[in-house]
Design a protein around this motif. Structure first.
Motif, PDB file in Angstrom:
ATOM      1  N   ASP A 207       0.820  -1.200   0.000  1.00  0.00           N
ATOM      2  CA  ASP A 207       0.000   0.000   0.000  1.00  0.00           C
ATOM      3  C   ASP A 207       0.857   1.254   0.000  1.00  0.00           C
ATOM      4  OD1 ASP A 207      -1.994  -1.712   2.358  1.00  0.00           O
ATOM      5  OD2 ASP A 207      -2.304  -1.588   0.201  1.00  0.00           O
ATOM      6  N   VAL A 211      -2.509   4.809   2.566  1.00  0.00           N
ATOM      7  CA  VAL A 211      -3.549   3.785   2.653  1.00  0.00           C
ATOM      8  C   VAL A 211      -3.045   2.619   3.483  1.00  0.00           C
ATOM      9  CG1 VAL A 211      -4.877   4.352   0.615  1.00  0.00           C
ATOM     10  CG2 VAL A 211      -2.821   3.001   0.355  1.00  0.00           C
ATOM     11  N   ARG A 517      -8.801  -1.001  -0.768  1.00  0.00           N
ATOM     12  CA  ARG A 517      -7.363  -1.158  -0.968  1.00  0.00           C
ATOM     13  C   ARG A 517      -7.056  -1.811  -2.309  1.00  0.00           C
ATOM     14  NH1 ARG A 517      -3.900  -5.131   2.803  1.00  0.00           N
ATOM     15  NH2 ARG A 517      -5.326  -6.547   1.747  1.00  0.00           N
ATOM     16  N   VAL A 520      -7.192   0.934  -4.879  1.00  0.00           N
ATOM     17  CA  VAL A 520      -6.009   1.797  -4.779  1.00  0.00           C
ATOM     18  C   VAL A 520      -4.796   1.105  -5.360  1.00  0.00           C
ATOM     19  CG1 VAL A 520      -4.445   2.955  -3.171  1.00  0.00           C
ATOM     20  CG2 VAL A 520      -6.909   3.011  -2.778  1.00  0.00           C
ATOM     21  N   LYS A 524      -2.617   2.377  -8.591  1.00  0.00           N
ATOM     22  CA  LYS A 524      -1.178   2.570  -8.454  1.00  0.00           C
ATOM     23  C   LYS A 524      -0.423   1.670  -9.426  1.00  0.00           C
ATOM     24  CE  LYS A 524       2.422   2.342  -4.925  1.00  0.00           C
ATOM     25  NZ  LYS A 524       2.714   2.022  -3.527  1.00  0.00           N
ATOM     26  N   TRP A 607      -6.988   9.000   2.051  1.00  0.00           N
ATOM     27  CA  TRP A 607      -6.747   8.758   0.617  1.00  0.00           C
ATOM     28  C   TRP A 607      -7.707   9.585  -0.226  1.00  0.00           C
ATOM     29  CZ3 TRP A 607      -9.707   7.069  -3.419  1.00  0.00           C
ATOM     30  CH2 TRP A 607      -9.025   6.710  -4.588  1.00  0.00           C
TER      31      TRP A 607
END
Length: 1186
Positions: A207, A211, A517, A520, A524, A607
């Motif tokens: 992460d 996050v 998560r 995210v 990413k 976030w």
């Protein structure tokens, strides 16, 4: 290379790869090869799924090769974007292949070091390498990384993981040398471990810093893999409590087709085909979970057997009430592992979890056994029972310290000789059971189950384990989608709630976190993939790597957040339980106490807040992701506001105020980036930085209002006004110094002012169009207006005044040089007016070329200046004319008839009367010729006709300019514009028309009283009417009329001829009424005079080619009345004169319709003694001179 050649080359790479791996694995380079579950020999292993890096690392270190780990390492690498032959994955593999091809072997251990064994065709593979590959260095970020992103630079560990070689590294190698296995990936052990720790795992999501759960780290160093395996153990125990735990048969169908080929061969809509696809119910679901959680069959079977063995002799005890790590330590022996090292790691994990069990729900805390590591099991015991004791140990404090000693001895036993170690381990396990159970059964607050075994406040191990269970809901081959069995899996997870102390609130919170998560991570990962491509300088066009199911997962996460009950919706027991769940974590502000919801929702909110605080950067396309991020932020914020710390705040921000913060922060950040871009761009262009800044800021405004603010206005209806107001302020700060220094219309001013004004007008338009009238006015009042129109107007007025002075000087100059000759036969006007219009049009062009904001006042000033210039020009034209009184002879003195012979009297009169005007005066008068007067008339007509076109052109250009500049109309400005348009150029029009009329009248008067004075004024009707008729003047008049018509323009012909007609009638009346003593008339002459008047009338009508008959009739009406009076007898005229005098005193006229002045003049020209006596007696008029 076409597509067919690409496929052929890819197949050749893979074939060579398999041959090389088979050679390495079959030789003596590897100390020992451990087959994966279900495989007997290498023939049962799909070498396409074996990591080359992992194999070479094991060969270098001399370690045992776990093929299952090598396969797992290979799949970890597939997290990078899957590409064709030009993709990063294949590119990296080719580099590895090159290293393998470069390995040299002595033929039969005696060959030359320069000999190579090639498995590829030389003609297609090229020459072999002549040097050893360089060692892989630590990657230093290149300049390209600094330009990729502003707020999300790639993490250092991600960059270092990229297996790329720079050009310098491949070209600057020293002399070639023989490469051995030890030379391949020549890392130190520390560096290797660091790289391994940074390697992506399919389940370890690495992460971002914002996050990360707000939970303390584990003191024993438990990893995510440890948690995942322990979570699977708990799941098996929960399933065992319901009787669904069985040990599967060892005989399984061999799967020869690789997972990668399955992925390539199935469509996106398909799901993973599990080996247990024929299984149904709980057994099949557990098999699905095993595959989803990446648990080996060997570990699964070993754990099931141990749990079943632990239940032997425990009648009436449920499997989910066992202290699972302890039972597994007791029931699983070293012989069940392939090597001692794996057993030690596994055992250590169980002990670690046992030491954590104090923050656990007392009895059932365990985890799956996939990592085969003994020390991990020991860590589980330690974390579960000893670390983070929120509930005090009390009298059992000594037991806790004894437990730590026992755990250390169990770990120490593995280093002792076999017999001694086994004995020490057995004794320690027996003592461990006596100490661990009482520790796990300590009462705690917030009991939800009513049993002796309770969870304490140190809950973070519980939720971490449950998090790993929830993380298995994603499709193995497409983690952007949920697996097909997600609903069944959720029901199975509920069976662990009792073990892990999970409530409905905890479940929805953890599930929302896991889903969030995942989103995210893939966002990413998508950026990381694009960075990889840029580093490798590989162009894949517009290919996107964002998982297609990302939005669905985020929406699912939002649904889970919305299901989290609010404080008043929770039961009293759950509220008490959640209140007890807190932990102490270290943050930037030091140690901080966090509740359960704060630990999970704060990073989510952080976030979302971070992204929304710069939504222009994080959501460049204004995607649905931003809308969902707003929902996430608002829902998380609502839940967190109920937490004790935030609830105690005096005045927490409202949703509206939070949206304003997002808009304000993102606008400021985006504006700062624009300033940086403008500073760079202004160096390469000739435009002023403020102009570029205004243009880029306007683009920012349009993008903000069309892409982002529609989402934010759902929670703040005036978000558009907030954005526009802030943009107005930010640009105004940069603009103000420039406005203060502007004194003249320089190039910079002309460049900056329009751009700045356009920006301001658009900002005002946004506020007015998106807010109610009263709200819009309130926002507009707060704006510190740029007042560009005012400043610009002042500068424009200065410029206009200077230009108007230039025009006036030019008019004076050209009028002095004018000779009043026609430009050509077609252009019969003077050249001066052409020059005047040229300078005026140049000024107008320059005026509109300024393109700076202007008010109607500046336009009015321009109109007035041009209008004045034409008035000056017209005045100069009139000044060139002679006075009308100078060309008309003076009226003779009025006298009455004398008794002498008419002829004799006439002769005497001729000798005594002076000639008027005298010769001296005539020589002093400068009278322009008729052609010159005609050219002047044509020039004035050209001026007034072109004036209309000029006016229309100016208004059209003004309207177009205002339309393009998006003016904000105001009532005062509209009224001013109407007033300007109403009287523009009216002064010059009035003067020019008056001048044309004056010159037309002057031309006629000059013709009759100056050019034709001798035959007309002096000679007509002398000595009598019968002897000199008007017909003798028709030819001279016709000559003059033809001359006029040849020069004058058609629109002015009638006006000039009418002037000549009026002058002719004036001359005729002058002769009849003021002809002097030499002219006498009798009543009989009236008929002759009437005939002459008819001749004059028909001459000007000219058979329909001249003036209109009605115009001529109206003009001669007055002369006709005078001639009619000439026909009356003297007596009648005298009687009428007597009555006329009395009537005129009361404003009337005489019976004959004549005034007294006219009657007196008629009587003065009567050769009648009665008339003479009457005039002498009544008016004392003298006799005519002898």
């Amino acid at each position: 290379m076409d597509e067919e050649n690409e496929i052929e080359l890819l197949q050749r790479y893979r074939r060579d790869r398999r041959v090389l791996l088979d050679f390495i694995l079959s030789g003596s380079l590897i100390k020992k090869v451990v087959m994966p579950p279900g495989a007997v020999s290498l023939d049962d292993v799909d070498l396409d799924q074996v990591s080359v890096d992992y194999v070479l690392t094991c060969a270098k270190k001399g370690d045992m090769l776990e093929l299952s780990e090598a396969i797992r390492d290979y799949h970890d690498g597939t997290l990078f974007p899957s590409m064709s032959t030009k993709g990063v994955q294949e590119y990296v593999q080719i580099l590895v292949f090159s290293s393998i091809f470069a390995v040299t072997f002595k033929k039969n251990n005696a060959g030359s070091s320069d000999e190579f064994f090639l498995v590829t065709a030389p003609e297609t593979s090229g020459s072999p390498p002549r040097r050893a590959p360089p060692s892989v260095p630590l990657v230093i970020p290149t300049p390209i990384l600094s330009n990729l992103s502003i707020s999300d630079p790639p993490e250092s560990e991600q960059v270092e993981e990229l297996p790329s070689l720079s050009k310098s590294q491949s070209l600057n190698t020293s002399q070639p040398k023989e490469l051995t296995v030890d030379d391949i990936d020549d890392f130190d052990d520390d560096i290797l471990e660091e790289v391994e720790s940074r390697r992506y795992s399919r389940r370890v999501l690495n992460d971002a810093s914002d996050v990360v759960l707000g939970l303390p780290s584990f003191a024993t160093g438990i990893t995510d893999d440890d948690l995942r395996e322990t979570a699977y153990e708990i799941l098996l125990a929960a399933a065992g409590a319901s009787g669904g735990l069985i040990v599967p048969s060892k005989e399984k169908k061999k799967e020869k087709k690789s997972r990668l080929l399955k992925k390539l061969g199935r469509s996106k809509s398909e799901h993973v085909v599990m080996q247990s696809q024929d299984s149904h119910g709980l057994v099949g679901l557990l098999e699905t979970m095993r595959v989803q959680m990446e648990i080996s069959e060997e570990m699964d079977v070993r754990t099931r057997r141990a749990l079943l063995s632990a239940m032997v002799g425990k009648v009436g005890k449920r499997m989910d009430t066992l202290l699972i790590p302890l039972e597994l330590l007791c029931c699983i022996s070293r012989t069940e592992f392939s090597d001692k090292k794996s057993y030690i790691k596994w055992q250590k994990r169980q002990v670690s979890f046992l030491s954590l069990l104090h923050p656990f729900y007392i009895t059932p805390y365990s985890s799956p056994i996939f990592f085969f590591l003994l020390y991990v099991q020991l860590n589980m015991l330690e974390e579960g029972l000893v670390n983070y004791p929120v509930v005090g140990f009390g009298e059992s404090g000594r037991k806790a310290s004894d437990l730590r000693v026992l755990l250390a001895k169990i770990e120490e036993s593995e280093s002792l000789p076999s017999g001694t170690g086994d004995l020490q381990r057995t004794e320690c396990l027996r003592s461990l059971r006596d100490i661990a159970n009482p520790l796990a059964e300590r009462p705690a607050r917030g009991d939800l189950t009513g049993e002796i075994c309770h969870w304490a406040d140190g809950y973070h191990l519980n939720v971490k384990l449950y998090e790993k269970l929830l993380a298995s809901v994603f499709d193995v081959l497409d983690e952007g989608k949920l697996t097909e069995e997600v609903e069944e899996m959720m029901e199975l997870f509920k069976s662990t709630w009792r073990i892990l102390g999970i409530t409905e609130t905890i479940h929805y919170t953890c599930y929302a976190w896991v889903l969030f998560r995942q989103v995210v991570f893939y966002v990413k990962e998508s950026r990381m993939s694009q960075w990889v491509l840029r580093l490798q300088q590989i162009d894949f066009g517009n290919r996107q790597f964002i998982i297609t199911g990302e939005q669905d997962i985020l929406q699912h996460a939002i649904d889970q957040l919305k299901r989290i009950p609010l404080k008043e919706q929770r039961g009293p027991q759950e509220r008490l339980h959640l209140k007890s769940l807190s932990c102490r974590v270290q943050s930037e502000k030091g140690f901080q106490e966090l509740t359960f919801l704060q630990s999970f929702l704060t990073p989510i909110q952080k976030w979302a807040d971070t992204r929304l605080a710069d939504y222009h950067f994080h959501f460049p396309e204004g995607s649905k992701l931003m809308e969902n991020a707003v929902v996430v932020a608002m829902v998380a914020r609502r839940l967190l506001l109920e937490e004790p710390e935030l609830a105690m705040q005096a005045a927490p921000l409202t949703d509206k105020e939070q949206i304003e913060l997002y808009v304000s922060s993102s606008i400021k950040t985006a504006f700062s980036r624009i300033i940086q871009d403008v500073e760079t761009l202004s160096d390469t262009t000739n435009e002023h930085p403020l102009t570029l800044l205004a243009e880029q800021t306007l683009k920012l405004l349009k993008k903000d209002t069309t892409m982002y603010l529609p989402t934010l206005t759902q929670r703040h209806r005036n978000a558009n006004a907030v954005s526009a107001s802030l943009i107005h302020k930010l640009y105004g700060i940069k603009l103000k110094p420039f406005l203060d220094s502007a004194e003249h219309l320089t190039e910079d001013v002309v460049s900056v002012f329009p751009a700045a004004d356009s920006l301001e007008q658009n900002l005002i338009a946004v506020i007015k169009s998106t807010c109610e009238e009263g709200t819009a006015e309130a926002y507009l009042k707060k704006l510190n207006m740029y007042k560009i129109e005012t400043i610009s107007g002042t500068l424009v007025l200065r410029w206009v005044n200077s230009q108007l002075a230039r025009i006036s000087a030019w008019v004076e100059r050209v009028i002095q040089q004018e000779n009043w000759a026609a430009v050509s036969t077609q252009q019969r006007h003077g050249s001066s007016i052409v020059e005047v219009y040229r300078i005026v049009e140049e000024t107008v062009d320059q005026f509109f070329a300024l393109k700076v904001p202007m008010r109607p006042g500046e336009l009015s000033s321009l109109f007035r200046g041009i209008d004045n210039a034409f008035q000056v020009y017209t005045k100069h034209v009139l000044d060139s004319l002679a006075d009308k009184e100078d060309i008309i002879p003076p009226v003779p003195t009025l006298t009455r008839y004398r008794r002498e012979s008419g002829i004799k009297a006439f002769v005497k009169k001729e000798l005594t009367e002076p000639r008027l005007p005298d010769v001296k005066k005539s020589s002093d008068i400068n009278v322009l010729t008729t052609p010159t007067l005609c050219v002047q008339l044509n020039t004035l007509y050209y001026a007034i006709s072109q004036l209309n076109k000029l006016e229309d052109s100016i208004w059209e250009r003004w309207t177009r300019m205002k339309h393009h500049s998006h003016p904000i109309k105001k009532p005062m400005e509209d009224h001013l514009r109407n007033s300007i348009k109403k009287d523009t150029f009216d002064g010059s029009r009035k003067d020019i028309n008056a001048a044309i009329d004056h010159i037309c009248e002057f031309t006629g008067t000059k013709t009759i009283f100056w050019d034709l004075r001798e035959p007309f004024i002096d000679g007509l009707y002398k000595p009598s009417v019968a002897q000199t008729r008007l017909e003798t003047l028709i030819d001279p008049l016709d000559t003059v009329l033809n001359q006029l018509c040849d020069i004058i323009v058609e629109p002015l012909r009638d006006r000039v001829v009418t002037g000549l007609l009026q002058a002719s009638l004036d001359g005729l009346l002058r002769v009849i009424l003021d002809g002097g003593p030499s002219r006498i008339f009798t009543p009989a002459d009236a008929k002759l005079l009437e005939e002459d008047l008819e001749v004059l009338k028909e001459f000007f009508i000219s058979g329909g080619d001249g003036l209109p008959r009605g115009v001529v009739e109206n003009q001669i009406a007055r002369a006709r009345q005078v001639i009619k009076l000439q026909g009356y007898e003297t007596r009648e005229l005298i009687e009428d004169l007597r009555s006329a005098s009395e009537i005129e005193m009361h404003g009337g006229r005489s019976r004959l319709g004549a005034d007294a002045k006219t009657l007196i003049r008629i009587l003065c020209h009567r050769n009648d003694s009665e008339a003479s006596q009457f005039l002498k007696k009544q008016y004392k008029i003298p006799k005519s001179a002898a």
